[in-house]
Design a protein around this motif. Structure first.
Motif, PDB file in Angstrom:
ATOM      1  N   VAL A 103     -34.021 -44.543  14.556  1.00  0.00           N
ATOM      2  CA  VAL A 103     -35.125 -43.945  15.311  1.00  0.00           C
ATOM      3  C   VAL A 103     -34.915 -44.220  16.791  1.00  0.00           C
ATOM      4  CG1 VAL A 103     -37.627 -44.038  15.660  1.00  0.00           C
ATOM      5  CG2 VAL A 103     -36.721 -44.197  13.360  1.00  0.00           C
ATOM      6  N   ASP A 107     -39.497 -42.850  20.393  1.00  0.00           N
ATOM      7  CA  ASP A 107     -40.343 -42.525  19.243  1.00  0.00           C
ATOM      8  C   ASP A 107     -41.089 -43.763  18.740  1.00  0.00           C
ATOM      9  OD1 ASP A 107     -39.760 -39.821  19.253  1.00  0.00           O
ATOM     10  OD2 ASP A 107     -38.040 -40.025  17.910  1.00  0.00           O
ATOM     11  N   VAL A 108     -40.394 -44.900  18.741  1.00  0.00           N
ATOM     12  CA  VAL A 108     -41.053 -46.146  18.333  1.00  0.00           C
ATOM     13  C   VAL A 108     -42.265 -46.399  19.235  1.00  0.00           C
ATOM     14  CG1 VAL A 108     -40.823 -48.672  18.201  1.00  0.00           C
ATOM     15  CG2 VAL A 108     -38.966 -47.193  17.388  1.00  0.00           C
ATOM     16  N   CYS A 111     -45.151 -44.135  18.415  1.00  0.00           N
ATOM     17  CA  CYS A 111     -45.824 -44.537  17.163  1.00  0.00           C
ATOM     18  C   CYS A 111     -46.770 -45.716  17.392  1.00  0.00           C
ATOM     19  CB  CYS A 111     -44.805 -44.931  16.088  1.00  0.00           C
ATOM     20  SG  CYS A 111     -43.793 -43.575  15.509  1.00  0.00           S
ATOM     21  N   GLY A 136     -40.387 -41.820  12.298  1.00  0.00           N
ATOM     22  CA  GLY A 136     -40.863 -42.194  13.630  1.00  0.00           C
ATOM     23  C   GLY A 136     -41.475 -41.046  14.400  1.00  0.00           C
ATOM     24  N   VAL A 170     -41.510 -45.398   9.611  1.00  0.00           N
ATOM     25  CA  VAL A 170     -41.735 -46.489  10.554  1.00  0.00           C
ATOM     26  C   VAL A 170     -43.202 -46.910  10.387  1.00  0.00           C
ATOM     27  CG1 VAL A 170     -41.899 -47.093  13.005  1.00  0.00           C
ATOM     28  CG2 VAL A 170     -40.067 -45.572  12.203  1.00  0.00           C
ATOM     29  N   THR A 172     -46.350 -49.175  11.976  1.00  0.00           N
ATOM     30  CA  THR A 172     -46.731 -49.839  13.226  1.00  0.00           C
ATOM     31  C   THR A 172     -48.008 -50.635  13.003  1.00  0.00           C
ATOM     32  OG1 THR A 172     -48.026 -47.970  14.040  1.00  0.00           O
ATOM     33  CG2 THR A 172     -45.705 -48.040  14.667  1.00  0.00           C
TER      34      THR A 172
END
Lengths: 233, 233
Positions: A103, A107-108, A111, A136, A170, A172
């Motif tokens: 990813v 993008d992380v 998120c 992600g 992913v 979070t």
């Protein structure tokens, strides 16, 4: 105005002078979960996405393999009655995750940002949020709860109901990541967890062994990757 | 440099460019508590004030009435072996607290302020603190832990070791106050708990019934008293 999530209480505000007032605070609910008629757990939760919470929790605990293992689930007042397919065996914890998911770090960041805009958090300053995102990018579910642990259970339950392949997601979270949060990801098969908070030493150690990418301190312009950084591009 | 509380880990910092670095994070320890040779609890804690934690936890759980009920306590590696005086009976939870303690709101503010200056919190942003103050003035103990619950157990344990009369103390905490935190105060007999955070609905309800003064949102110039406000002058 009361809601399922917020409750108005009378209180005294003391700031030089003392004023009787009222305030909306988080409604804490004791949820009792019965599995095939037996007491499985009583959890103090925020009363929303109860079904997702129970399904996610059963999955994390290895009681089910997918949502189809549940024959029926009924919620009445503060009791959840679950019936499981007969003959289910306890699911073993995977040794380590081998998902090849990669990813981009933008993008992380997005998120993590997506779970930091909860209106309930804005009003009360008193909830944690978790989110689940396919590769992600696409949001599967965002959930709030009193604690990080319950919030993660809820989004995992939502993922099961949507038949998501956890190897591609992913997760979070707000707040700290101790070992127990990483254990949930390992049990679910989630290869990346990112948080605005920081992990503990056992959290990092477990993520390293379990093949999980643990990202902390996610801010506007930076993040810290504590394990398996090859997944972050 | 590693310490008992902090551990240095290797990590990658990604902020435009990717840099290999290291960072000190909170050391999470699994502490196993054996009481008279039997497993009593395994807790994930911050490895400091372990003895206080165990004594506080045994007290909160109603297993002891005072520190003298413990014949011996040995800590080795991550195991605590406790021997209790023979013939102890489970202590019942008080119905409600009747302490006549009254504290000035400036003192409440100072007690909360005193726990917000932890150097470990400053460095890691990842601990909760609790404090215990005689009549809202003299500090008995300030403790840090991974969670609010453990931190409160630690200061209560310290109070028992110093033979403090809990009817005269103010407890302070960082973060939210759900019902379980109020239950700890009720079990210990602590009439006032103050936090910079907010309570949950069940927290307020229980504090009201239990005769406990619950103060939240403690800031420089204001605070909110949710129950039994007559104790705050």
């Amino acid at each position: 105005m009361d809601s399922k999530i917020l409750q108005e209480v009378s209180c005294i505000r003391a700031d030089g002078e003392v004023v009787a007032t009222s305030e909306r605070i988080i409604r804490e609910t004791a949820l009792t979960v019965l599995v095939d008629g037996r007491h499985f757990a009583t959890a103090m939760i925020l009363g929303a996405l109860e079904k997702e919470f129970v399904i996610g929790h059963l999955y994390i605990q290895g009681r089910i393999r997918h949502a189809g293992d549940i024959s029926s689930i009924e919620i009445e007042d503060q009791t959840v009655r679950v019936k499981l397919r007969p003959g289910l065996e306890q699911r073993a914890l995977p040794a380590a995750l081998t998902s090849g998911l990669k990813v981009r770090h933008e993008d992380v960041r997005r998120c993590v940002q997506a779970i930091l805009t909860s209106p309930i958090f804005e009003e009360t300053g008193a909830v944690h949020c978790a989110g689940l995102f396919r590769e992600g990018r696409e949001s599967v579910c965002i959930a709030e709860d009193l604690g990080r642990h319950n919030a993660l259970d809820k989004v995992i339950g939502a993922g099961l109901l949507k038949d998501v392949d956890f190897a591609d997601v992913v997760a979070t979270s707000t707040g700290r990541q101790p070992a127990e949060m990483i254990l949930k990801c390992l049990s679910a098969g989630i290869p990346i967890i990112a948080t605005k908070g920081v992990p503990t030493s056992l959290g990092v150690e477990l993520a390293e062994k379990a093949g999980i990418t643990l990202v902390g301190m996610v801010k506007r312009n930076s993040m810290v990757v504590y394990s398996h950084s090859w997944r972050i591009l």
